[in-house]
Design a protein around this motif. Sequence first.
Motif, short mmCIF file in Angstrom:
data_model
loop_
_atom_site.label_atom_id
_atom_site.label_comp_id
_atom_site.label_asym_id
_atom_site.label_seq_id
_atom_site.Cartn_x
_atom_site.Cartn_y
_atom_site.Cartn_z
N ASN A 191 0.85 -1.19 0.00
CA ASN A 191 0.00 0.00 0.00
C ASN A 191 0.89 1.24 0.00
OD1 ASN A 191 -2.10 1.95 1.86
ND2 ASN A 191 -3.01 0.75 0.20
N ASP A 242 -3.04 8.90 1.85
CA ASP A 242 -2.97 7.95 2.96
C ASP A 242 -2.68 6.56 2.43
OD1 ASP A 242 -3.49 6.10 4.94
OD2 ASP A 242 -5.66 6.47 4.98
N ALA A 243 -1.42 6.16 2.56
CA ALA A 243 -0.99 4.83 2.09
C ALA A 243 -0.29 4.09 3.23
CB ALA A 243 -0.07 4.98 0.87
N THR A 274 -1.83 1.68 5.42
CA THR A 274 -2.20 0.27 5.32
C THR A 274 -3.30 0.10 4.29
OG1 THR A 274 -3.89 0.43 7.06
CG2 THR A 274 -1.68 -0.21 7.76
N VAL A 283 -5.49 5.47 -0.34
CA VAL A 283 -5.02 4.52 -1.34
C VAL A 283 -5.61 3.14 -1.02
CG1 VAL A 283 -2.97 3.38 -2.29
CG2 VAL A 283 -2.92 5.84 -1.77
N VAL A 306 -7.88 1.59 0.46
CA VAL A 306 -8.89 1.69 1.53
C VAL A 306 -8.38 2.73 2.52
CG1 VAL A 306 -9.69 -0.71 1.36
CG2 VAL A 306 -7.80 -0.14 2.88
N SER A 310 -6.86 3.92 5.74
CA SER A 310 -6.07 3.14 6.70
C SER A 310 -6.80 3.05 8.03
CB SER A 310 -4.70 3.79 6.90
OG SER A 310 -4.01 3.81 5.67
#
Length: 671
Positions: free
Chosen positions: A104, A190-191, A193, A239, A241, A243
């Motif tokens: 992710n 937002d990557a 998770t 990204v 979903v 996190s």
Amino acid sequence: MGSVFNDAHHGDDDFDEGLDDGLDNDFADGPDEAPETDDPFVSAAWRAEQVRAMERPLLERGVPLMRMAATAAAHVAQAMLERQPDGPDVADAHVLLLAGAGDNGGDGLFAAAELADQGANVVCAATGRTLHAEGLRALLDAGGRVLALDPEADIPGAAVPDAQDGTDETDGDPLERVMDLYENADLVIDAMTGIGLKGALRGIPAQLAERIGADRIDPRSPALPVSEPAAQYPMVLAVDVPSGVGVDDGTLPGTYIPADVTVSFGALKPCALLPPAAYACGQVVLVDFGFDTSRVPVAVELVSAAETRRHIRLPRLADNKYARGVVGLITGSDAYPGAAVLSASAAARANAGMVRYLGPERAERMVLDRLPEAVFGEGRCQAWVVGSGIPDGDHADVDSPQREAIRRLLEPYAVGEANWPEPESLLNIGLDDLPESFEDLMAMLAPTYEGGQESLPPVVVDAGALDLLPERVPPQVVITPHAGELARLLRSRGQAVDADDVERDPLGCALEAWRLTGATVLLKGAITVVVGSDGPDKPRVVVNGNAPAWLSTAGSGDVLAGSLGALLAQAAADEDRSLTLKMADLAAAGAFIHGLAGQLASGSGQAARPPVVVYDEDRDRLAEAMAPTSEKLRDATPFAPIGKPILAGDVIAQLPNVYALFASMNLSEWN
Ligand SMILES: NC(=O)C1=CN([C@@H]2O[C@H](COP(=O)(O)OP(=O)(O)OC[C@H]3O[C@@H](n4cnc5c(N)ncnc54)[C@H](O)[C@@H]3O)[C@@H](O)[C@H]2O)[C@@H](O)CC1
Ligand SMILES: Nc1ncnc2c1ncn2[C@@H]1O[C@H](COP(=O)(O)OP(=O)(O)O)[C@@H](O)[C@H]1O
Ligand SMILES: [K+]
């Protein structure tokens, strides 16, 4: 194209246009008859392990999924920036990437590198000890900077918090540094998770989500249509979903970062459709990787217009009123006579051939005043609606004749009970003060039961009748609780749950109620969750998300119960069809019709689960698809996009228009 409702099917342009017409109350011109694709791609979600299984063959063939994902994410990020009226160009944008150690994070790094290549000022805050190596190299090569938050991090080229080398990023508490960057950013990617999240967020990602997420949640903020320009920066792009959300069950197990837009790869995950996680996803943009979904069972489905239409019965040449479906209602009470009017009127306006009403005299009179077409006498019903507006056992002083009638009506539905009643016994209700109409009821029930339990008509068990539900029932019994009522039902079956527990885990609780009772469970809420039977011990989960928040108004549930009863009567009127395996879809279609009537009544473009946008490589088409609802609806209604307050009666008044919209779609397909 301006869609006013949550029809997720790409390729449904004709239908969307039909609905725009609906807002103008102009049904004169039916839409062109074009074949309609019924692609489950945007209305179905698969669990993380299923997504991985679908990715595998593509990865084995060397398809560069991560690069495809990253390019899509970068394009979506650009579209977000561009739709801000006074937003910065990409070249001037400040972008904060929160990247975890997994793939992710890799997606996020490549995406951020593409933005940095165009001149954006990108800082990556690394939340783990490592970063995806090639993604990191790409970002550094493009001029991005990296700040490692974990003191133990081993990330070449990153500034590390305890290095004390005097660079800006490393002064002070690293978390505070990220918050400074956050406050000055235009866009956060937002990557941290993706589908690899295990349980609730822990460690640095949890701390970041607590700071950033808490700042972004305000339950008091108004329910607006999607993708209106953000009132305040930064915007958040999730990204795959957001996190921290429960990817497979739609729960929020701990801290999380709500997104303005979620770019989802390959297939929707259940969190995009299920409450409460779906509320954290914002606008969902789905990137098609060409997964072969044909052999992978769908985990959660979003009911669509096309699916709903399948359950609607158009009048036939040789029809009479009985053939079109008769709805029987035992609803309303001396305490709440209005519920009788609402449920019976909704049933009558939702394409039933006839409505039979049974209740106390005062309610009967009120129904007759408002619905002279209603009948009170003996006869057969193809579906029943019971309980709306009837006090439950805790609130009724003595068991009223109505509750007794409902108890008797439901008795034959008890699975595995030895006391299958003789038809004659139904006539002997054992109450002296039974109104005449209830004796009629018992007489009319008798012939229905001759074919055994499978032949029992579908029945909607609502509100005050929920505590009269037999221990176990067949799937043609639909229960329609809200969170508080479902909690009460589960408590009566030995489960320690309250309404908050149900709201925290709607799917889990609806599944539990389905397992315990066998009933088809329709759990009401902003997003309505339906669990029914898909074969022995196999649940089918369908959700509806087209309802605008205006629909939460007194009596709205009575309208749902009545119009769902009419839909079930239509379906049951086709005697060659067994409804058992269709009940989840029928119930969800009932919620869809209710939500669409609410949209037409309120003129609102807001929906709890707004339509999923399919990613398009063409930048202009992508921008158009992601455009704010207010823009899409500009010419459709003077009230768009927010709408106006409505009463339950306004929703009823729109039910015939909902049927008109469905009836006018692609006429050739009705044959
Ligand atoms: N597998 C593939 O072929 C593709 C995967 N893609 C991306 O890869 C993602 C999945 O990647 P991964 O399998 O590496 O997993 P993720 O990157 O989603 O998650 C693993 C990372 O999260 C951390 N983590 C897990 N649980 C945590 C918790 N409770 N608290 C804090 N941190 C936690 C782990 O330490 C690890 O760093 C997808 O969501 C998608 O974004 C895309 O690139 C498309 C192709
Ligand atoms: N925030 C919301 N947004 C959209 N629809 C909602 C929302 N809250 C509730 N609803 C819908 O409104 C209806 C309320 O039903 P119910 O709780 O039984 O109300 P009542 O008892 O007053 O009839 C349900 O269909 C539910 O799905
Ligand atoms: K993410």
